[in-house]
Each structure stands twice: as structure tokens, then as C-alpha cells.
Write a protein that holds these residues in place. Structure first.
Motif, PDB file in Angstrom:
ATOM      1  N   GLU A 157       0.944  -0.975  -0.154  1.00  0.00           N
ATOM      2  CA  GLU A 157      -0.133  -0.084  -0.067  1.00  0.00           C
ATOM      3  C   GLU A 157       1.026   1.450  -0.167  1.00  0.00           C
ATOM      4  OE1 GLU A 157      -3.657  -0.107   2.100  1.00  0.00           O
ATOM      5  OE2 GLU A 157      -3.342   1.838   2.811  1.00  0.00           O
ATOM      6  N   ALA A 158       2.025   1.252   0.734  1.00  0.00           N
ATOM      7  CA  ALA A 158       2.956   2.253   0.766  1.00  0.00           C
ATOM      8  C   ALA A 158       3.410   2.771  -0.580  1.00  0.00           C
ATOM      9  CB  ALA A 158       4.158   1.951   1.649  1.00  0.00           C
ATOM     10  N   LEU A 159       3.658   1.613  -1.336  1.00  0.00           N
ATOM     11  CA  LEU A 159       4.272   1.809  -2.676  1.00  0.00           C
ATOM     12  C   LEU A 159       3.259   2.372  -3.692  1.00  0.00           C
ATOM     13  CD1 LEU A 159       6.457  -1.335  -3.254  1.00  0.00           C
ATOM     14  CD2 LEU A 159       7.395   0.730  -3.023  1.00  0.00           C
ATOM     15  N   ALA A 160       1.983   1.685  -3.381  1.00  0.00           N
ATOM     16  CA  ALA A 160       0.862   2.189  -4.278  1.00  0.00           C
ATOM     17  C   ALA A 160       0.523   3.631  -4.213  1.00  0.00           C
ATOM     18  CB  ALA A 160      -0.473   1.412  -4.075  1.00  0.00           C
ATOM     19  N   CYS A 161       0.575   4.091  -2.728  1.00  0.00           N
ATOM     20  CA  CYS A 161       0.309   5.575  -2.533  1.00  0.00           C
ATOM     21  C   CYS A 161       1.601   6.575  -3.059  1.00  0.00           C
ATOM     22  CB  CYS A 161       0.450   5.792  -0.873  1.00  0.00           C
ATOM     23  SG  CYS A 161      -1.232   5.018  -0.096  1.00  0.00           S
ATOM     24  N   HIS A 162       2.772   5.757  -2.901  1.00  0.00           N
ATOM     25  CA  HIS A 162       3.798   6.701  -3.305  1.00  0.00           C
ATOM     26  C   HIS A 162       3.750   7.004  -4.960  1.00  0.00           C
ATOM     27  CE1 HIS A 162       8.120   8.312  -3.404  1.00  0.00           C
ATOM     28  NE2 HIS A 162       7.910   7.285  -4.673  1.00  0.00           N
ATOM     29  N   TYR A 163       3.874   5.762  -5.583  1.00  0.00           N
ATOM     30  CA  TYR A 163       3.828   5.908  -6.986  1.00  0.00           C
ATOM     31  C   TYR A 163       2.723   6.760  -7.554  1.00  0.00           C
ATOM     32  CZ  TYR A 163       8.396   3.610  -7.108  1.00  0.00           C
ATOM     33  OH  TYR A 163       9.569   3.167  -6.920  1.00  0.00           O
ATOM     34  N   LEU A 164       1.678   6.450  -7.042  1.00  0.00           N
ATOM     35  CA  LEU A 164       0.515   7.364  -7.709  1.00  0.00           C
ATOM     36  C   LEU A 164       0.198   8.675  -6.850  1.00  0.00           C
ATOM     37  CD1 LEU A 164      -1.860   6.522  -9.504  1.00  0.00           C
ATOM     38  CD2 LEU A 164      -3.539   6.102  -7.474  1.00  0.00           C
ATOM     39  N   MET A 165       0.497   9.036  -5.884  1.00  0.00           N
ATOM     40  CA  MET A 165       0.401  10.323  -5.519  1.00  0.00           C
ATOM     41  C   MET A 165       1.676  11.091  -5.403  1.00  0.00           C
ATOM     42  SD  MET A 165      -2.741   9.698  -4.465  1.00  0.00           S
ATOM     43  CE  MET A 165      -3.624  10.941  -3.754  1.00  0.00           C
TER      44      MET A 165
END
Ligand code: SF4
Ligand code: SF4
Lengths: 381, 437
Positions: free
Chosen positions: A279-287
Motif C-alpha cells: 500500500e505504501a508503494l501504491a500511495c507513493h507511485y500514484l500520489m
């Protein structure tokens, strides 16, 4: 002791050979496009992520037989190198859905360059709560696909460790960039580009050591006197060759900051680890990657919207005492192209002069470019 | 002789096709009327999976891509393109978008709709509903409009799975995301219109559009007949109800009538040209709206386009019986429409788009393929060169590339294009002879 910085130039120039050597010594190298594939997942499973770059000096020839000319010339160049065999050392290919050109190259690349392993990551364009959930599922699929390929699992511990390592590299890069705040900057635009591009092909641990050894060398330059020149920020997408940067610096300016997907977009923010690393990666790369391909919902008036979208550019400009901006836009790039008037408005409102260049990912007319840049630099004074 | 109303347009064969122009006019008129009466009007993008939602919420849509095409057919896009250019938008960006942006920039400057804008111009929208369906310009365009209007905007993601994904692995979360995205739009619309969604009504509207798509698909099936009863120039008109009126009685009735007309023509062997010599497929890209009469030129040489890959009806999709919520139905339809060729094509040439062309070449007995390399549209152009190679790996047929744009005529040469068509049709002829036809 030999200068590590001097060695970077060589590393930058011979990065492909270096990656080939790595492979010969048993590493598996995974090529990827753009800054959206989470490289932490590859590092976590001992695969070496290697960002695919184009070659601004080499004319697209073989690629012409398979690709249209009216698409991103940068992606065409990358693909041309692949069909010429220059990326044959890659064990795999990872392509994110960053924009139309990148998304559509995936199948074509697979068909003609035939990588042993390939994976496409669907990156949402929106940033709603559901978008992060969806992206997390996509990253889970990517993780599983890497695990199948490498025939081992990515443990949560390894993933967290990889995230820490890449975060440390990001922090080191930011530290290095802060030397550019000096006037004159302690690190030139050409040197910064060499470090970034060389680093994109190195195993994370090796890059870490390199950055750590460079920093004291750059810090030591504080003692040296230098000439103050107009301070430029470059905005755009892919600059993976020093040629253009060199041309500007030779014209009598210092490039002190960038907003590029080969530059700060990759490392200005850390991945913020919580309980769930995916989830941390998803938030980072998207946001956290401020690329115009990711849509930020409009809030309030146009002025507020610009602040919301480009506020970070004001921070960059202030922190790095920027005096002028070069917008380097690659032709046929819709995502950046639609933002150009807004970005211009925003910089202009800050009182910064702008040079807008729409280029073909080639320096076909260096004299014209030089004249444009010189006129611009004179304007800044 | 065809309609002389638009000097650039192509001759129509079907009586139904002649009814489309009034429908287009009506579309823009209805938006102006809604505006006058204080009912909500929205700028919209095709294929965004929300057509029925708008109908159910009584939001009047303006399909802004259509306006680009309309200005092009009227050869009245230059002033809008020039304005976008002056505002700093590159001439290589999607020219539907630059036409639209130019229009809105001019409207802002003049404080009124630019004089004599085609069909009275686009009414001032109350909301901008963009999407990521198929391409980047569809969400960047409305974001860019922020320079000219403070109109509320809602962009939704429309996700299209990668062709090599295992559909079983991804179906659930793709559909879930699509549902959430449309749900977000419904919430936005409810707030903007101060009205609650009537889910039952939405279900009925989806039923209506299912029926519309079914009839529309039937129409295309009838084009397999020899001689072909309907050419591309008619398709590029008659897609209007399916793309811009979906979810209305008008659209359903239109295709019912068109189906009947086509049946009659097939039964009576009424073709498009007196002697059908060549049957062609339109295999990629959007049409050159600025010079649709080009199709007449093909016709004059005995060539008829029997099927097109652009602006096609939604496929019929198997939806599990337990799925009854309208948002899920829409999400299933989207997933199904985008992926229904994936698994089949893996057994064939591996590429769903090319597999469709190969299947149609066979089913429609076509002799060649024409694609349009659209200068400003990455979405429909990238891949055509690869597709040509792949097609020719499987069949011995010629493939031609037209090179121009959907709107912008600045780089278009009619003479050169005609010469190219001549050469292409000679080639088609020689292939036909060689293939023993
Ligand atoms: S420069 Fe633009 S078109 Fe090219 S890869 Fe980057 S975002 Fe895509
Ligand atoms: S598909 Fe092509 S023509 Fe249509 S909006 Fe996208 S870029 Fe423009």
C-alpha cells in the motif's frame, strides 16, 4: 584517492556495458520504462532494475519499420535501440501505463524484441481512494509475476528492507541536490545528470555506496571560488543524455534544479512506510510523482488549482534561487503538452522568465538551440 | 448526388444516414434549450461508460469530440485551432481537444459564442465530465479548460486490462474499480444536480441501450452481403445515435429502422456502387472528417468499405445472473467489451485488434485494409505499422495508410491522397487476380 565524481562520467557513458557485465556475473537485469514501476519490488527479489533510456545521438532506423513517427520520439528511440539488439542483455521488460505512447509500446516491444520475461502494470490516472486500492491490487499482481519469474517469494521483510534502501538513496540524492543551492552551485547540471542516469542502471546497494562517496567530494568544493551565472530550472519529461544540459551550461547558465521524470520526480519524496508495504508503494507511485499523466482533481478556482498542481515548483524555485525556467517538452507528448500553458502561467506569475522548447528528442539544430538559449540567458541577465 | 450542404462530406447511401445530420443539430440545440431552462448541461467524452447515467440523471450531454469532427466537416476548425495555438497548445495535441479548447478560449475572450460557430456552438456547460477511456487527452483536455472556466470537473478512470493478463485473475478488481469510479461520478452528479439517482430507471435505460447495441450489431452483420448494402461513409454518420444518443428511444428506434432498411437492401441486392469491385476494411484510426468525400473517390473506383474498427457497438457480454445492480452491469459491460477478444486472439495471431481484422476479412470477404494515420491521435494510430505486418503475415492482402488528421487540414494533400488510392486499388486488383478471385 581517485575522484569518484570523475568515475561517474565513465560509469554514465559505459552504463550499458556495466549492466552487461553484471549480467555475465550472474545477475538478472529487468529493464523498465518511465518512473512508475516500483523498483523496490525488483530489488527485494534480487533482480536488478535497469531503467531503459534512449540515445539522443542515434537516429531511429530499424524502429521505423515497426513504429509510427507521430508518437513520443523518446519512446521510439528506446524501442529502436531494443530492436537493434542493444538491450539484448535484459532478462525482462516492465512497462507501466504511464501515457498512451508507453502503454502502446508494450505489445509491440514484446513482439519484436521478445524479452524472456515481461509485465505490464496498469497505473490508474485518477487519484481517488478506489484508485489506490486498485493500484495496490495491480502491484500485488506485479509482485506475483516477479515471484513466478524468479521462483522465490518476496517476503515482507525483504520488501521493507528494499524500500528502506531506496529511500536512503532518495535521501542521498536530495542531499546531493542541496549542493546546487549554492551560488555558484557545487554540482553542475551535467554532473547531476550523469549521476542520475548512471544510477538508474545500478543495483540499489551499489548506487548507495556511490552516492555516499560522492557527497563529501562535492561538499569539499565549498572552498573553491566560482563565477555566478543565471540559475535555471528545467521542467519536462525525459532528459537522459547530458548533451542538452551541456549545451545550456556552455551558453553561460547553471542548471540548478529540475522537474523531470529522470530527475526529481523519482526521488523528491520517500516511500512512507506504514503497516502494509504494498500500500505504501501504491500511495507513493500514484500520489507522490508529480507527472501530468496523473490527474489531480480540481479544487476551487483556477488559481487554486494551479497552486495545488504546481505548488512544489514554487518551493523548488525559492529553495534553489531559480532565475529562469526552460520548458523542455518532447513533441507528441499529450500529457505534458496540455499542461504547458498552465505551467507557463504559473511560472510567469512567479515573475520567472520562460524558454519553451518543443523538441524531437534529438539535437538536430544545435546552432539554433544555442541562439535561443543565449538570447534567453541574456534576458535573465 | 449527395447532400450539397457540406462540401466536404461524402454521398450517403442509406435513407437512415440522411437522418443523422438533423440529429446532430438537435443535439446542440437541446443543450442550448436545457441551458435556457436551467437544466444541467455537461461536456462529455465518448466511451466513458456513463451515457446511461447522464440520461437517468437528466443531464444533457455535449459530446465535445463530436464538436471537433463537426467543425472539421464544415471546414470551420481553423479559427479554433489557431486560437489554441496562440494560447500555447501544440498543434500535435489531439485536434478534437485543440478545437474544443480554441472554441472555449475564444468564447471566453469574446464573452459569447464565436460568431456563426457550427450548429450554434456548444452551450456553456455546468460540468465537465472527462475520462481516461482509451487516451490521455480525454482527461487532460477538461483539466486544461480550467484556464477559461471555473466549471466543476469530474474525471473518471475507465480501465482497459493489458492483453496478456489472465482475465480470471484480474476481473474482480477491475470490475470493482470501474464500479467505484462510476459511483464517484454518480455522487458528484447527485451533488451537482441536487437530485437522487433512480436506480430502477437506470436499469431500464441500460436495458434500452442493450437493445440499441444489439440492433446496431445486427446492422453490421447485414453488411456481409454481396453487394454490401452500406459503406463506411454511412457508418461514420450512423454511429451518432450509438455514441451520442445511447440510452434513448431515439437511438433504439434509429437502429431498428436502419436494420430494416439494410434488410430490404440485402434482399433486393441493392449495393452501394453500381458495380462492387473491391471490398475494403477500415482497419485503424478515425476518419478524416475534414474530407469525407474521399470515400466517394473510393466508390467511384468501385471500392466499398464493408466494416470499420472505429466507433463500433458494444459487444454482448455474459453477465453473471446475480449481477443486477446497474453500476455493476455497466462495469461488466466495459470489461467485457474491452476484453472479449483477448482469449480468442491468443489462439490466433495473438493481437486482439488484428485478430478482429483477420476475422472480418474472412467474414466480410474483404480484399484490402485501409488505416488512417492520424497526426494528432496517438491512441488510434500507434500500432498500425505493427498491425499491418501482422495482417500480412497471415493473409496476402494489401494494407494502405492514409496520412492526415481528423480535423487539421494543414498538412493534408488531396491530390497526393488520390494518387495513393489509385495505386492502392491497382494493388488490390492485382492481389485479387493473384489470389484467383
Ligand atoms: S515524454 Fe510524454 S509521451 Fe513520452 S514517455 Fe514521457 S509522458 Fe509519455
Ligand atoms: S482517441 Fe484520439 S482523437 Fe479521440 S480524444 Fe483521444 S487522442 Fe483525441
Amino acid at each position: 584517492m581517485a575522484s569518484r565524481l570523475a568515475g561517474v562520467k565513465e560509469l554514465y557513458e559505459n552504463r550499458i556495458r556495466r549492466a552487461e557485465d553484471l549480467r555475465l556475473s550472474g545477475s538478472k537485469i529487468i529493464g523498465y520504462l518511465c518512473c512508475f514501476p516500483p523498483i523496490e519490488l525488483m530489488t527485494a527479489i534480487d533482480l536488478v532494475p535497469c531503467r531503459i533510456t534512449g540515445d539522443i545521438k542515434e537516429q531511429v532506423t530499424r524502429g521505423d519499420a515497426y513504429l509510427e513517427t507521430l508518437m513520443c520520439p523518446y519512446i521510439r528511440s528506446c524501442f529502436d535501440l531494443a530492436v537493434k539488439g542493444k538491450y539484448d542483455f535484459l532478462d525482462g521488460l516492465v512497462v507501466p501505463h504511464s501515457c498512451d505512447s508507453v502503454q502502446r509500446i508494450y505489445d509491440i516491444w514484446k513482439y519484436y524484441a521478445k524479452p524472456a520475461y515481461s509485465h505490464f502494470i496498469d497505473v490508474p490516472h485518477m487519484t481517488h481512494t478506489a484508485s489506490i486500492e486498485f493500484f495496490k491490487r495491480e502491484l500485488e499482481r506485479f509482485k506475483q509475476s516477479l515471484e513466478r519469474y524468479a521462483q522465490k517469494e518476496i517476503s515482507p521483510e525483504n520488501l521493507v528492507q528494499a524500500i528502506h534502501l531506496h529511500n536512503e538513496n532518495r535521501a542521498l540524492l536530495r542531499e546531493l541536490y542541496r549542493f546546487r543551492r549554492h551560488n555558484p552551485p557545487l554540482l553542475s547540471g551535467v554532473e547531476a545528470t550523469q549521476i542520475l542516469i548512471a544510477g538508474m542502471t545500478l543495483p540499489a546497494r551499489e548506487y548507495h555506496e556511490l552516492l555516499k562517496s560522492i557527497i563529501p567530494e562535492v561538499a569539499a568544493r565549498k572552498e573553491l571560488p566560482g563565477e555566478e551565472k543565471p540559475r535555471i530550472l528545467i521542467y519536462g519529461s525525459e532528459i537522459d543524455d547530458t548533451g542538452f544540459i551541456e549545451l545550456i551550461e556552455q551558453c553561460g547558465a547553471d542548471i540548478v534544479m529540475d522537474d523531470l521524470c529522470t530527475g526529481t520526480r523519482q526521488f523528491w519524496h520517500d516511500v512512507e512506510l506504514g503497516d502494509d508495504p504494498l500500500e505504501a508503494l501504491a500511495c507513493h507511485y500514484l500520489m507522490k510523482i508529480p507527472c501530468p499523466r496523473t490527474y489531480k482533481p480540481r479544487t476551487g478556482t483556477h488559481a487554486e488549482d494551479l497552486e495545488n498542481r504546481f505548488g512544489y515548483l514554487k518551493e523548488y524555485a525559492t529553495e534553489f534561487k531559480v532565475e529562469g525556467v526552460i520548458l523542455y517538452i518532447i513533441r507528441f507528448c499529450d500529457t505534458h503538452g496540455f499542461d504547458v500553458p498552465d505551467v507557463k502561467d504559473y511560472f510567469e506569475a512567479m515573475g520567472l522568465p520562460i524558454l519553451y522548447l518543443e523538441e524531437d528528442y534529438a539535437i538536430t539544430a544545435p546552432e539554433r538551440l544555442r541562439t535561443q538559449v543565449r538570447t534567453f540567458i541574456d534576458l535573465i541577465g | 448526388m449527395g447532400s450539397l450542404e457540406e462540401p466536404t462530406s461524402a454521398t450517403k447511401s442509406l435513407e437512415c444516414a440522411k437522418k443523422v445530420r438533423p440529429l446532430v443539430k438537435e443535439m446542440y440545440a437541446r443543450a442550448h434549450e436545457a441551458k435556457k431552462q436551467g437544466r444541467p448541461v455537461a461536456y462529455c467524452m465518448v466511451m466513458s461508460q456513463y451515457d446511461e447515467i447522464l440520461r437517468a440523471m437528466d443531464v444533457t450531454p455535449i459530446w465535445t469530440e463530436n464538436y471537433g469532427g463537426l467543425c472539421a466537416t464544415k471546414r470551420d476548425a481553423d479559427r479554433f485551432l489557431a486560437k489554441a495555438d496562440a494560447e500555447g497548445y501544440s498543434m500535435f495535441l489531439c485536434s478534437y481537444a485543440t478545437t474544443g479548447i480554441g472554441f472555449d478560449a475564444l468564447r471566453r475572450e469574446l464573452e459569447e459564442i464565436p460568431a456563426d460557430a457550427p450548429d450554434g456552438g456548444m452551450a456553456e456547460p455546468d460540468m465537465l465530465l472527462g475520462s481516461s477511456a482509451m487516451c490521455d487527452p480525454r482527461y487532460k483536455w477538461y483539466q486544461a479548460l480550467g484556464r477559461y472556466k471555473d466549471t466543476p470537473i469530474y474525471n473518471i478512470d475507465v480501465v482497459i486490462p493489458p492483453v496478456d493478463a489472465e482475465l480470471g485473475e484480474i476481473r474482480d478488481y477491475y470490475i470493482k474499480y470501474q464500479v467505484e469510479e462510476i459511483k464517484g461520478l454518480v455522487a458528484f452528479l447527485e451533488k451537482a444536480t441536487k437530485k437522487k439517482m433512480d436506480w430502477e430507471r437506470l436499469n431500464e435505460i441500460i436495458d434500452l441501450s442493450e437493445e440499441t447495441n444489439r440492433l446496431w450489431r445486427e446492422c453490421h452483420q447485414l453488411r456481409k452481403a454481396i453487394p454490401c448494402p452500406m459503406p463506411a461513409e454511412d457508418h461514420f454518420r450512423t454511429f451518432v445515435p450509438g455514441r451520442f444518443w445511447l440510452g434513448t428511444q431515439e437511438a433504439r428506434d434509429f437502429y431498428r429502422e436502419m436494420r430494416d432498411e439494410l434488410k430490404y437492401r440485402v434482399e433486393n441486392k441493392i449495393g452501394v456502387v453500381p458495380q462492387e469491385k473491391y471490398r475494403l476494411l477500415w482497419g485503424g484510426g478515425l476518419p478524416p472528417w475534414h474530407t469525407m468525400k474521399l470515400f466517394n473517390y473510393f466508390g467511384a473506383l468501385g471500392a466499398v468499405f464493408v466494416r470499420e474498427t472505429a466507433y463500433i457497438p458494444y459487444e454482448s457480454v455474459d453477465i453473471p445472473p446475480l449481477v443486477t445492480h446497474p453500476l455493476e452491469r455497466l462495469a461488466y459491460r466495459a470489461f467485457g467489451h474491452f476484453t472479449y477478444r483477448y482469449e480468442g486472439s491468443r489462439k490466433g495471431c495473438g493481437n486482439p485488434h488484428v485478430q478482429l481484422i483477420l476475422d472480418w476479412l474472412d467474414e466480410y470477404k474483404a480484399d484490402g485494409v485501409v488505416m488512417h494515420q492520424v497526426m494528432t491521435c496517438r491512441a488510434t494510430t500507434i500500432g498500425q505499422t505493427h498491425h499491418r505486418q501482422l495482417i500480412q503475415k497471415y493473409v496476402k492482402l494489401p494494407v494502405m495508410f492514409l496520412e492526415s488528421d481528423i480535423v487539421d487540414v494543414r498538412t493534408y494533400s488531396e491530390e497526393q491522397t488520390r494518387r495513393q488510392i489509385d495505386t492502392f486499388l491497382e494493388l488490390v486488383d492485382s492481389y485479387k487476380t493473384a489470389n484467383g478471385c
